[in-house]
Scaffold this motif. Structure first.
Motif, PDB file in Angstrom:
ATOM      1  N   LEU A  11      -8.280  19.956 -23.102  1.00 22.60           N
ATOM      2  CA  LEU A  11      -6.956  20.493 -22.758  1.00 22.60           C
ATOM      3  C   LEU A  11      -6.126  20.892 -23.977  1.00 22.60           C
ATOM      4  O   LEU A  11      -4.924  21.126 -23.862  1.00 22.60           O
ATOM      5  CB  LEU A  11      -6.158  19.502 -21.892  1.00 22.60           C
ATOM      6  N   GLU A  12      -6.740  21.002 -25.132  1.00 21.01           N
ATOM      7  CA  GLU A  12      -6.012  21.270 -26.382  1.00 21.01           C
ATOM      8  C   GLU A  12      -6.094  22.710 -26.863  1.00 21.01           C
ATOM      9  O   GLU A  12      -5.297  23.126 -27.689  1.00 21.01           O
ATOM     10  CB  GLU A  12      -6.512  20.342 -27.495  1.00 21.01           C
ATOM     11  N   GLY A  13      -7.051  23.489 -26.398  1.00 19.57           N
ATOM     12  CA  GLY A  13      -7.224  24.848 -26.908  1.00 19.57           C
ATOM     13  C   GLY A  13      -7.427  25.841 -25.790  1.00 19.57           C
ATOM     14  O   GLY A  13      -7.426  25.501 -24.613  1.00 19.57           O
ATOM     15  N   GLY A  14      -7.597  27.086 -26.168  1.00 15.71           N
ATOM     16  CA  GLY A  14      -7.809  28.171 -25.221  1.00 15.71           C
ATOM     17  C   GLY A  14      -6.610  29.097 -25.174  1.00 15.71           C
ATOM     18  O   GLY A  14      -5.513  28.766 -25.611  1.00 15.71           O
ATOM     19  N   ARG A  15      -6.844  30.305 -24.668  1.00 11.03           N
ATOM     20  CA  ARG A  15      -5.816  31.338 -24.669  1.00 11.03           C
ATOM     21  C   ARG A  15      -4.568  30.950 -23.855  1.00 11.03           C
ATOM     22  O   ARG A  15      -3.444  31.208 -24.271  1.00 11.03           O
ATOM     23  CB  ARG A  15      -6.396  32.646 -24.129  1.00 11.03           C
ATOM     24  N   MET A  16      -4.746  30.329 -22.687  1.00 13.78           N
ATOM     25  CA  MET A  16      -3.586  29.954 -21.884  1.00 13.78           C
ATOM     26  C   MET A  16      -2.743  28.899 -22.603  1.00 13.78           C
ATOM     27  O   MET A  16      -1.518  28.957 -22.579  1.00 13.78           O
ATOM     28  CB  MET A  16      -4.016  29.440 -20.506  1.00 13.78           C
ATOM     29  N   VAL A  17      -3.389  27.945 -23.242  1.00 11.54           N
ATOM     30  CA  VAL A  17      -2.664  26.921 -23.996  1.00 11.54           C
ATOM     31  C   VAL A  17      -1.875  27.584 -25.126  1.00 11.54           C
ATOM     32  O   VAL A  17      -0.698  27.271 -25.339  1.00 11.54           O
ATOM     33  CB  VAL A  17      -3.628  25.846 -24.546  1.00 11.54           C
ATOM     34  N   ASP A  18      -2.495  28.522 -25.836  1.00 14.67           N
ATOM     35  CA  ASP A  18      -1.812  29.222 -26.925  1.00 14.67           C
ATOM     36  C   ASP A  18      -0.547  29.923 -26.432  1.00 14.67           C
ATOM     37  O   ASP A  18       0.520  29.801 -27.036  1.00 14.67           O
ATOM     38  CB  ASP A  18      -2.737  30.255 -27.577  1.00 14.67           C
ATOM     39  N   VAL A  19      -0.655  30.653 -25.338  1.00 11.36           N
ATOM     40  CA  VAL A  19       0.483  31.422 -24.829  1.00 11.36           C
ATOM     41  C   VAL A  19       1.568  30.493 -24.282  1.00 11.36           C
ATOM     42  O   VAL A  19       2.754  30.683 -24.558  1.00 11.36           O
ATOM     43  CB  VAL A  19       0.023  32.429 -23.741  1.00 11.36           C
ATOM     44  N   ILE A  20       1.180  29.477 -23.527  1.00  8.83           N
ATOM     45  CA  ILE A  20       2.172  28.555 -22.958  1.00  8.83           C
ATOM     46  C   ILE A  20       2.896  27.796 -24.068  1.00  8.83           C
ATOM     47  O   ILE A  20       4.120  27.653 -24.040  1.00  8.83           O
ATOM     48  CB  ILE A  20       1.501  27.580 -21.963  1.00  8.83           C
ATOM     49  N   GLU A  21       2.161  27.323 -25.054  1.00  8.52           N
ATOM     50  CA  GLU A  21       2.782  26.558 -26.149  1.00  8.52           C
ATOM     51  C   GLU A  21       3.714  27.428 -26.986  1.00  8.52           C
ATOM     52  O   GLU A  21       4.711  26.925 -27.498  1.00  8.52           O
ATOM     53  CB  GLU A  21       1.701  25.931 -27.039  1.00  8.52           C
ATOM     54  N   ARG A  22       3.406  28.710 -27.147  1.00  5.90           N
ATOM     55  CA  ARG A  22       4.278  29.600 -27.904  1.00  5.90           C
ATOM     56  C   ARG A  22       5.639  29.698 -27.217  1.00  5.90           C
ATOM     57  O   ARG A  22       6.665  29.724 -27.868  1.00  5.90           O
ATOM     58  CB  ARG A  22       3.604  30.965 -28.048  1.00  5.90           C
ATOM     59  N   GLY A  23       5.637  29.763 -25.882  1.00 11.20           N
ATOM     60  CA  GLY A  23       6.871  29.674 -25.110  1.00 11.20           C
ATOM     61  C   GLY A  23       7.808  30.857 -25.141  1.00 11.20           C
ATOM     62  O   GLY A  23       8.915  30.774 -24.631  1.00 11.20           O
ATOM     63  N   ASP A  24       7.419  31.980 -25.709  1.00 12.35           N
ATOM     64  CA  ASP A  24       8.333  33.109 -25.811  1.00 12.35           C
ATOM     65  C   ASP A  24       8.083  34.202 -24.769  1.00 12.35           C
ATOM     66  O   ASP A  24       8.781  35.198 -24.741  1.00 12.35           O
ATOM     67  CB  ASP A  24       8.285  33.708 -27.214  1.00 12.35           C
ATOM     68  N   ALA A  25       7.092  34.003 -23.925  1.00 17.08           N
ATOM     69  CA  ALA A  25       6.747  34.987 -22.903  1.00 17.08           C
ATOM     70  C   ALA A  25       6.003  34.278 -21.783  1.00 17.08           C
ATOM     71  O   ALA A  25       5.472  33.194 -21.976  1.00 17.08           O
ATOM     72  CB  ALA A  25       5.865  36.080 -23.517  1.00 17.08           C
ATOM     73  N   PRO A  26       5.963  34.907 -20.624  1.00 16.05           N
ATOM     74  CA  PRO A  26       5.222  34.270 -19.534  1.00 16.05           C
ATOM     75  C   PRO A  26       3.726  34.276 -19.825  1.00 16.05           C
ATOM     76  O   PRO A  26       3.218  35.194 -20.458  1.00 16.05           O
ATOM     77  CB  PRO A  26       5.554  35.132 -18.311  1.00 16.05           C
ATOM     78  N   ALA A  27       3.042  33.255 -19.375  1.00 20.30           N
ATOM     79  CA  ALA A  27       1.586  33.199 -19.482  1.00 20.30           C
ATOM     80  C   ALA A  27       1.030  33.791 -18.195  1.00 20.30           C
ATOM     81  O   ALA A  27       1.260  33.259 -17.112  1.00 20.30           O
ATOM     82  CB  ALA A  27       1.123  31.760 -19.664  1.00 20.30           C
ATOM     83  N   ILE A  28       0.333  34.894 -18.308  1.00 19.71           N
ATOM     84  CA  ILE A  28      -0.131  35.628 -17.133  1.00 19.71           C
ATOM     85  C   ILE A  28      -1.653  35.671 -17.120  1.00 19.71           C
ATOM     86  O   ILE A  28      -2.281  36.020 -18.116  1.00 19.71           O
ATOM     87  CB  ILE A  28       0.436  37.061 -17.129  1.00 19.71           C
TER      88      ILE A  28
END
Length: 166
Positions: A11-28
């Motif tokens: 649960l620590e890596g992957g594209r969805m984790v990257d986008v959600i953790e960045r927090g500046d845009a929706p993860a789609i």
């Protein structure tokens, strides 16, 4: 594809984790029917289901929306001015947006009295606002106090001025 491309088993890596953790845009996540049900074996659908399960294991703050809802929300976020006037905030959206959520800094005098219930009105119609305690429970018609800000969620009407007061 594989589940790990979106979110790894730990649960620590992957594209969805990257986008959600960045927090500046929706993860789609975009899915295409042929990819989900390729030759009837539903491999893509099984991958999607595993991604969703892992995301829910890692995060307790996901809010699932259709693409049309995401588009409306982010357009409202970009186009709705939020103007501060004393102990009030005025919003005017060019179109309606359900579940519109925004933050405002509370005046220093209100930070101590955070239990004071905010009020909102549109065209002189009251919009009930109820204070809640847990930020993750925030829903339409509610607000939550966190440190020196109030986070408010309401249904934003089309081309109407909404006044939120404290």
């Amino acid at each position: 594809g594989t589940v790990d491309q979106f979110i790894t088993e730990d649960l620590e890596g992957g594209r969805m984790v990257d986008v959600i953790e960045r927090g500046d845009a929706p993860a789609i996540m975009v899915c295409h029917w042929p990819g989900l049900y390729y030759n009837g074996d539903e491999t893509g659908f099984a991958i999607f289901q595993d991604v969703v399960r892992r995301l829910h294991r890692r995060y307790d703050n996901l809010h699932w929306m259709k693409l049309s809802e995401i588009s409306r929300y982010w357009a409202a976020k970009a186009l709705t001015p939020i103007e501060r006037k004393g102990d009030s905030v005025i919003l005017r959206s060019p179109f309606a947006c359900p579940d519109f959520t925004f933050e405002i800094e509370l005046p220093a005098s209100r930070q101590i009295h955070a239990k004071t219930v905010g009020t909102a009105k549109s065209r002189s119609q009251p919009i009930p606002l109820k204070q809640i305690v847990r930020p993750l429970d925030l829903a339409t018609g509610e607000w939550v106090h966190e440190e020196d800000v109030a986070r408010i969620c309401l249904n934003l009407p089309k081309r109407e001025e909404v006044v939120v007061s404290w």
